[in-house]
Design a protein around this motif. Structure first.
Motif, PDB file in Angstrom:
ATOM      1  N   GLY A 236       0.847  -1.187   0.000  1.00 39.47           N
ATOM      2  CA  GLY A 236       0.000   0.000   0.000  1.00 39.47           C
ATOM      3  C   GLY A 236       0.881   1.234   0.000  1.00 39.47           C
ATOM      4  O   GLY A 236       1.723   1.402   0.884  1.00 39.47           O
ATOM      5  N   GLU A 237       0.719   2.087  -0.994  1.00 39.46           N
ATOM      6  CA  GLU A 237       1.612   3.245  -1.135  1.00 39.46           C
ATOM      7  C   GLU A 237       1.508   4.214   0.041  1.00 39.46           C
ATOM      8  O   GLU A 237       2.416   5.007   0.279  1.00 39.46           O
ATOM      9  CB  GLU A 237       1.309   3.976  -2.441  1.00 39.46           C
ATOM     10  N   ASN A 238       0.408   4.136   0.808  1.00 40.24           N
ATOM     11  CA  ASN A 238       0.217   5.050   1.932  1.00 40.24           C
ATOM     12  C   ASN A 238       0.609   4.412   3.264  1.00 40.24           C
ATOM     13  O   ASN A 238       0.263   4.936   4.323  1.00 40.24           O
ATOM     14  CB  ASN A 238      -1.255   5.511   1.985  1.00 40.24           C
ATOM     15  N   ASP A 239       1.320   3.289   3.223  1.00 35.91           N
ATOM     16  CA  ASP A 239       1.722   2.598   4.453  1.00 35.91           C
ATOM     17  C   ASP A 239       2.637   3.490   5.280  1.00 35.91           C
ATOM     18  O   ASP A 239       3.718   3.875   4.839  1.00 35.91           O
ATOM     19  CB  ASP A 239       2.442   1.294   4.099  1.00 35.91           C
ATOM     20  N   LYS A 240       2.192   3.801   6.496  1.00 35.67           N
ATOM     21  CA  LYS A 240       2.996   4.632   7.397  1.00 35.67           C
ATOM     22  C   LYS A 240       3.618   3.804   8.522  1.00 35.67           C
ATOM     23  O   LYS A 240       4.331   4.341   9.369  1.00 35.67           O
ATOM     24  CB  LYS A 240       2.128   5.756   7.978  1.00 35.67           C
ATOM     25  N   ALA A 241       3.344   2.503   8.545  1.00 32.91           N
ATOM     26  CA  ALA A 241       3.936   1.633   9.550  1.00 32.91           C
ATOM     27  C   ALA A 241       5.217   0.996   9.028  1.00 32.91           C
ATOM     28  O   ALA A 241       6.233   0.944   9.732  1.00 32.91           O
ATOM     29  CB  ALA A 241       2.938   0.552   9.962  1.00 32.91           C
ATOM     30  N   VAL A 242       5.176   0.475   7.803  1.00 31.02           N
ATOM     31  CA  VAL A 242       6.357  -0.081   7.143  1.00 31.02           C
ATOM     32  C   VAL A 242       6.504   0.662   5.815  1.00 31.02           C
ATOM     33  O   VAL A 242       5.728   0.429   4.893  1.00 31.02           O
ATOM     34  CB  VAL A 242       6.220  -1.597   6.888  1.00 31.02           C
ATOM     35  N   PRO A 243       7.460   1.565   5.695  1.00 29.28           N
ATOM     36  CA  PRO A 243       7.583   2.360   4.472  1.00 29.28           C
ATOM     37  C   PRO A 243       7.690   1.478   3.228  1.00 29.28           C
ATOM     38  O   PRO A 243       8.372   0.442   3.258  1.00 29.28           O
ATOM     39  CB  PRO A 243       8.879   3.152   4.696  1.00 29.28           C
ATOM     40  N   PRO A 244       7.014   1.836   2.133  1.00 28.24           N
ATOM     41  CA  PRO A 244       7.085   1.032   0.905  1.00 28.24           C
ATOM     42  C   PRO A 244       8.504   0.759   0.420  1.00 28.24           C
ATOM     43  O   PRO A 244       8.745  -0.249  -0.241  1.00 28.24           O
ATOM     44  CB  PRO A 244       6.299   1.890  -0.100  1.00 28.24           C
ATOM     45  N   LYS A 245       9.440   1.638   0.777  1.00 25.21           N
ATOM     46  CA  LYS A 245      10.822   1.439   0.326  1.00 25.21           C
ATOM     47  C   LYS A 245      11.410   0.137   0.862  1.00 25.21           C
ATOM     48  O   LYS A 245      12.347  -0.417   0.273  1.00 25.21           O
ATOM     49  CB  LYS A 245      11.705   2.617   0.746  1.00 25.21           C
TER      50      LYS A 245
END
Length: 289
Positions: A236-245
């Motif tokens: 999910g591009e909006n993941d704030k728990a585990v950054p997409p990077k």
């Protein structure tokens, strides 16, 4: 949480309890076809796959488990909540039940567990399962947090009243809504209430703290380039728990991994957009036999 799962728990009609030492596992099992094993993340349960399970069970044999001490699985050994030993215990459960997963789907920390477990099952059944990691947590925390967080988790897990305190402080609806929003995801009232019920249970919280305190990703990270399992990361591009990077970097390091990113969804993308996630999974699995 106490067995049995209450009748209003998602997919309670397919729940069962299976003793495989050292734990008494809560398992949801349904469908026919190639076996898919579902592993939730830290602090979750099978409920996080409540919408995915029926979608995947149309063409596959689906097995979802609660991790040791979490949800409705009864913890049998407090020292067996780390990545390596948890993978060993799940592999033992699979062999006892005759499950031969052709694919393992893991969310968040369950993504790391899926990769670790794939090696155990490859050795046992001679066939590497396919891996699908949904917002996989495959990296340690950056900077000083990487030093402090495991220490704090160990301290909390060792304190007799810490789980009760955390449970009482966090299980009100407003606090749960804030925690979920902080992951970049938006859930409906039912989804929020399911997490509230989990966090309200001190045994579930205690097991989650144990898992966090015993978790060590460094050995897996060091050998990730050698993992041969064909892998799909759904992010999910909006993941704030585990950054997409984190998933992007892992995919670049692995010999046979690809990445799909879903806009406008966060860490719980499989709960927010189960139809979209299921479509990507089924496309990846293709003609799995």
């Amino acid at each position: 949480m106490r067995w049995p799962a209450p009748p209003d728990w998602p997919n309670a009609d397919i729940s069962q309890q299976i003793l495989c030492a050292p734990h008494r596992w809560h398992v949801q099992e349904t469908g026919n076809g190639p076996t898919i094993l579902l592993l939730h993340g830290a602090g979750g349960s099978t409920h996080s796959f409540r919408a995915l399970i029926p979608l995947l069970a149309r063409s596959h044999h689906v097995v979802a488990i609660d991790l040791p001490g979490q949800g409705f699985t009864q913890l049998g050994a407090r020292h067996r909540c780390g990545l390596d030993v948890m993978a060993t215990d799940i592999a033992k459960l699979c062999m006892q039940q005759g499950w031969k997963p052709r694919a393992i789907i893991g969310h968040s920390a369950g993504g790391a567990l899926a990769l670790e477990l794939s090696q155990n099952l490859s050795d046992a059944q001679g066939l590497a399962p396919l891996i699908i990691g949904i917002n996989p947590a495959l990296d340690t925390f950056d900077g000083i947090a990487g030093v402090l967080f495991p220490v704090i988790a160990k301290m909390l897990a060792a304190l007799p009243f810490s789980a009760r305190f955390f449970s009482a402080a966090s299980a009100n609806p407003a606090r749960i809504a804030a925690l979920i929003t902080g992951t970049g995801s938006t859930l409906d009232a039912e989804g929020l209430d399911l997490y509230r019920r989990l966090v309200a249970d001190r045994n579930h919280v205690d097991a989650t703290l144990l898992m966090m305190s015993q978790w060590d990703l460094i050995p897996l990270s060091r050998r990730i380039e050698t993992l041969q399992a064909r892998t799909l990361f759904i992010v999910g591009e909006n993941d704030k728990a585990v950054p997409p990077k984190v998933a992007r970097t892992a995919a670049q390091r692995m010999p046979d991994a690809r990445l799909v990113e879903i806009a406008s969804n966060g860490h719980l993308v499989h709960e927010e957009a189960p139809g979209t996630v299921a479509a990507h999974i089924l496309e990846f699995l293709g003609d799995l036999k």
